[in-house]
Design an enzyme around this catalytic site. Structure first.
Site, PDB file in Angstrom:
ATOM      1  N   LYS A  86       0.810  -1.218   0.000  1.00 40.03           N
ATOM      2  CA  LYS A  86       0.000   0.000   0.000  1.00 40.03           C
ATOM      3  C   LYS A  86       0.843   1.267   0.000  1.00 40.03           C
ATOM      4  O   LYS A  86       0.312   2.347  -0.234  1.00 40.03           O
ATOM      5  CB  LYS A  86      -0.965   0.012   1.185  1.00 40.03           C
TER       6      LYS A  86
HETATM    7  C1  LIG Z   1      -2.190  -6.981   3.682  1.00 41.33           C
HETATM    8  C2  LIG Z   1      -2.927  -6.552   2.464  1.00 41.33           C
HETATM    9  N1  LIG Z   1      -3.130  -7.435   1.506  1.00 41.33           N
HETATM   10  C3  LIG Z   1      -3.805  -7.125   0.395  1.00 41.33           C
HETATM   11  C4  LIG Z   1      -4.349  -5.888   0.211  1.00 41.33           C
HETATM   12  C5  LIG Z   1      -5.151  -5.629  -1.017  1.00 41.33           C
HETATM   13  O1  LIG Z   1      -4.574  -4.772  -1.922  1.00 41.33           O
HETATM   14  P1  LIG Z   1      -5.491  -3.941  -2.908  1.00 41.33           P
HETATM   15  O2  LIG Z   1      -6.220  -2.921  -2.057  1.00 41.33           O
HETATM   16  O3  LIG Z   1      -4.550  -3.306  -3.850  1.00 41.33           O
HETATM   17  O4  LIG Z   1      -6.459  -4.853  -3.551  1.00 41.33           O
HETATM   18  C6  LIG Z   1      -4.180  -4.926   1.194  1.00 41.33           C
HETATM   19  C7  LIG Z   1      -4.795  -3.637   1.069  1.00 41.33           C
HETATM   20  O5  LIG Z   1      -4.909  -2.886   2.026  1.00 41.33           O
HETATM   21  C8  LIG Z   1      -3.454  -5.269   2.351  1.00 41.33           C
HETATM   22  O6  LIG Z   1      -3.277  -4.386   3.343  1.00 41.33           O
END
Ligand SMILES: Cc1ncc(COP(=O)(O)O)c(C=O)c1O
Length: 466
Positions: free
Chosen positions: A51
């Protein structure tokens, strides 16, 4: 390590360290005869997660458009990592930061936000979208009421997927020398899979979204799951469900649905067999990637995006007691709960809180011990026609005998007592019994047995004595 004597770059600010994360090959957990699986180590970003990319991109975009004024306040609703990324960017560029976080967020993540000097506003995580306490609603209100407040709005901000299309996707293409055949990534906002997927699709790469089993994205029943920060939870009282504007669901070619147990056991294997300490959504992505690898065969090359480190989940995914009491892990000491309770009928009988007493008597049959029936939030079924019972969905318990004589038109929820206590099916029976005794549970009281965090049957507390 780089070449001897190559000390790496000198950055003008910590923010220059965002992106260009290494790919690492998995060596020991990839299936025989499967495609190699390489992982994109997004925890290597300076704020510790994928992020950071979206956080910096959204802030730079808002500065350029004038939406974020010098000395202004960055506001966001976030389950943690976007907040950590934004808190880091805010500190480095001189902004105040306020984050609304769901109350189930791990203490480690909350402490991190505070460490960067950000303010944290906790709010109930499991409320309908229309509720003014809902994370997104509350964040929007705080942004509107704060002078020079700017809502980052990762769910609708195009800078979020765009940065993955400009950076994450091209990095992976270059790092694999164009040999990647499959990209696997989880979707929270969907920014990563949409952006990186858009770039890699143009090169003919197959895009696979990894999704928690009960998440709505993949057709699940929307009930709570234990892998944080990905998937789409649906509160049963949410009127109109809306998916994030940034998630272009046309980008993934398909979705791999993965149960919490498989994701969390993969997290443990990554730590113990590959030396990779990663979070639950990384376990989800790798569990899906291992399936994709097995199907693709040796000519494929699978890349999975690993969003963050396991360090902020030590009190959950790496805590044996947490895993065992939820039914994800077996204790070393026998007999286990499942050894002493004997076989049980599949399909837990429950009462949706909104059914009437009249309907309940016709539908539920005898109930569990003492006529006990768990009362659950009313929930639509999964795409495959089943519904599963997660602990947060069990909001009470009624005893059929005690409902006799009450008005048949009364809703069951009105007469419910507290939810039954729970035990994991792989807990040591003696440990589980002692825990329940300490909590004052009587021998005849009903107890809900959990497999992979979900209720499967009810027993009497006394059944644990063997
Ligand atoms: C630990 C974690 N995995 C996956 C994601 C998902 O990413 P995206 O928001 O780009 O789909 C996030 C998003 O906050 C996250 O914090």
């Amino acid at each position: 390590m780089g070449a001897d004597g190559d000390g790496g770059p000198v950055h003008g600010s910590v923010l220059d360290g965002i992106g260009a994360t290494p790919l690492v090959r998995l060596n020991r957990i990839v299936p025989e005869g499967g495609a190699p699986v390489w992982v994109k180590t997004e925890w290597a970003n300076p704020g510790g997660s994928v992020k950071d990319r979206a956080a910096l991109a959204m802030v730079l975009d808002a500065e350029a458009s004038g939406a974020l004024a010098p000395g202004g306040t960055i506001v966001e609703g976030t389950s943690g990592n976007t907040g950590i990324g934004l808190a880091m960017v805010a500190a480095a560029r001189g902004y105040r930061a306020v984050f609304v976080v769901p109350d189930r967020t791990t203490p480690e993540k909350l402490a991190l936000l505070g460490a960067y000097g950000a303010e944290v506003v906790p709010t109930p995580g499991l409320v309908p979208r229309e509720d003014p306490r809902h994370v997104q609603q509350l964040a929007a209100r705080i942004a509107a009421e704060t002078p020079d407040g700017w809502l980052a709005d990762q769910y609708a901000n195009p800078a979020n997927p765009d940065v993955h299309e400009r950076t994450t996707g091209p990095e992976i293409w270059a790092q694999t020398g164009g040999r990647i055949t499959h990209l696997v990534a989880g979707a929270g906002t969907g920014g990563t899979v949409t952006g990186a997927g858009r770039h890699l699709r143009r090169h003919g790469v197959e895009i696979v979204a990894a999704d928690p089993w009960t998440s709505r994205y993949g057709g699940g029943d929307g009930s709570p799951y234990y892998v944080e920060a990905v998937g789409h939870y649906l509160h049963p009282l949410t009127g109109a469900d809306s998916w994030p504007a940034v998630y272009d669901t046309a980008v993934p070619d398909r979705t791999e649905r993965v149960g919490d147990g498989e994701s969390l056991r993969t997290v443990r294997r990554l730590a113990r067999e590959e030396g990779l300490l990663v979070g639950g959504s990384a376990g989800l992505a790798v569990a899906a990637a291992l399936r994709v690898s097995a199907a693709a065969g040796p000519d494929g090359l699978v890349v999975a995006v690993l969003p963050d480190s396991g360090r902020i989940y030590l009190s959950k995914y790496f805590d044996d007691a947490w895993l065992t009491t939820l039914g994800f892990l077996d204790a070393a000491e026998e007999p286990l709960v499942r050894d002493v309770i004997g076989p049980h009928e599949p399909g837990l009988r429950v009462a949706p809180a909104t059914v009437t007493i009249g309907e309940l008597h016709a539908e539920v049959g005898p109930g569990g011990p003492g006529g006990a029936v768990p009362v659950v939030l009313p929930r639509a079924t999964d795409a495959d026609g089943t519904a599963t019972w997660s602990v947060p969905d069990v909001i009470g318990c009624v005893r059929l005998g005690e409902l006799a004589g009450l008005p048949a038109a009364d809703r069951v929820g009105v007469h419910a007592g507290p939810p039954p206590p729970t035990v994991g099916h792989g807990e040591a029976a003696a440990t589980a019994a002692a825990r329940l005794d300490d909590a004052g549970v009587d021998p005849q009281d009903p107890v809900l047995v959990l497999v992979d965090g979900r209720g499967v049957t009810q027993i009497e507390r006394a059944a644990l004595d063997g």
